[in-house]
Write an enzyme that holds these catalytic residues in place. Structure first.
Site, short mmCIF file in Angstrom:
data_model
loop_
_atom_site.label_atom_id
_atom_site.label_comp_id
_atom_site.label_asym_id
_atom_site.label_seq_id
_atom_site.Cartn_x
_atom_site.Cartn_y
_atom_site.Cartn_z
N ARG A 40 -9.11 -19.05 -4.94
CA ARG A 40 -7.82 -18.36 -4.90
C ARG A 40 -7.05 -18.76 -3.65
NH1 ARG A 40 -4.34 -15.09 -8.09
NH2 ARG A 40 -3.14 -13.81 -6.69
N GLY A 55 -6.11 -6.92 -11.02
CA GLY A 55 -6.43 -8.10 -10.22
C GLY A 55 -5.41 -9.20 -10.45
N CYS A 56 -5.80 -10.42 -10.17
CA CYS A 56 -4.91 -11.57 -10.32
C CYS A 56 -4.29 -11.58 -11.71
CB CYS A 56 -5.68 -12.87 -10.08
SG CYS A 56 -4.72 -14.37 -10.43
N PHE A 57 -2.97 -11.55 -11.78
CA PHE A 57 -2.32 -11.39 -13.08
C PHE A 57 -2.44 -12.59 -14.00
CE2 PHE A 57 2.04 -11.73 -10.64
CZ PHE A 57 1.78 -13.05 -10.28
N TRP A 58 -2.85 -13.73 -13.50
CA TRP A 58 -3.06 -14.90 -14.38
C TRP A 58 -4.10 -14.60 -15.45
CZ3 TRP A 58 -3.79 -19.23 -10.16
CH2 TRP A 58 -2.56 -19.49 -9.55
#
Length: 205
Positions: free
Chosen positions: A4, A40-43
């Site tokens: 990340r 969390g990470c929106f991807w």
């Protein structure tokens, strides 16, 4: 997969001279609703929901930032952890085909709701687990499903916040459908679908 940290550097470098934002904000027409989740990470959240509910009542989706205290916030600002925003996925759906309860149930089975301000290696309030409700009925359903989810997790306490939807801003264009456009891009390891049976075996004590 790239970490990340290095992924963030690469993305920031790619927009050093220009931020490109979506030209539209999702709006619910008659017979439609919006749902907003932070996990969390929106991807990875975007990928999970699109794959799960494609052709099952999901009309559209958009990643962005919600729940913070800065207007017209950008990814760079959210990454500092100082704006109060969470990375979120906003889902436009047809409740006659895809009940809100089904979305919330999947939300709890597709990330780790028991880690406070963290998903996998991604740490910070921007990665918190949160449901932003758009109506009192959504709040009621979210609380009901959360209680059911907690019964499956046992003594492993769910840390998900349930908050009124506010201060939403769409994410930059390069974040939209990121993992579909960049199949080898970073994806948080906690973003996958689990069964309730598996969850009980692993966490219920």
């Amino acid at each position: 997969m790239m970490s990340r940290f290095f992924s963030n550097l690469a993305r920031m470098g790619s927009v050093a001279n220009k931020e490109s934002f979506p030209t539209k904000v999702l709006k619910a027409a008659s017979g439609q609703e919006l749902a907003t989740f932070g996990a969390g990470c929106f991807w990875g959240v975007d990928k999970s929901f699109r794959k799960k509910f494609k052709d099952q009542g999901l009309i559209d989706a958009q990643v962005g930032y919600a729940g913070g205290n800065v207007e017209n916030v950008t990814y760079r600002q959210v990454c500092t952890g100082q704006t109060g925003h969470a990375e979120v996925l906003q889902v436009l759906f047809d409740p006659s085909k895809l009940p809100y309860e089904t979305l919330v149930d999947f939300f709890y089975r597709s990330h780790e709701p028991f880690t406070l301000n963290r998903q996998g290696n991604d740490t910070g309030t921007q990665y918190r687990s949160v449901i932003f409700y758009h109506s009192e009925e959504q709040k009621r359903v979210a609380e009901q499903v959360t209680a059911k989810a907690q019964s499956h997790y046992g003594s492993t306490k769910i840390q998900t916040a349930i908050e009124p939807f506010r201060n939403y801003f769409p994410g930059e264009e390069y974040h939209q459908e990121y993992l579909f456009n960049n199949p080898n891009g970073y994806e948080c390891a906690t973003h996958f679908e689990r069964s309730w049976e598996r969850i009980e075996q692993q966490y219920k004590k």
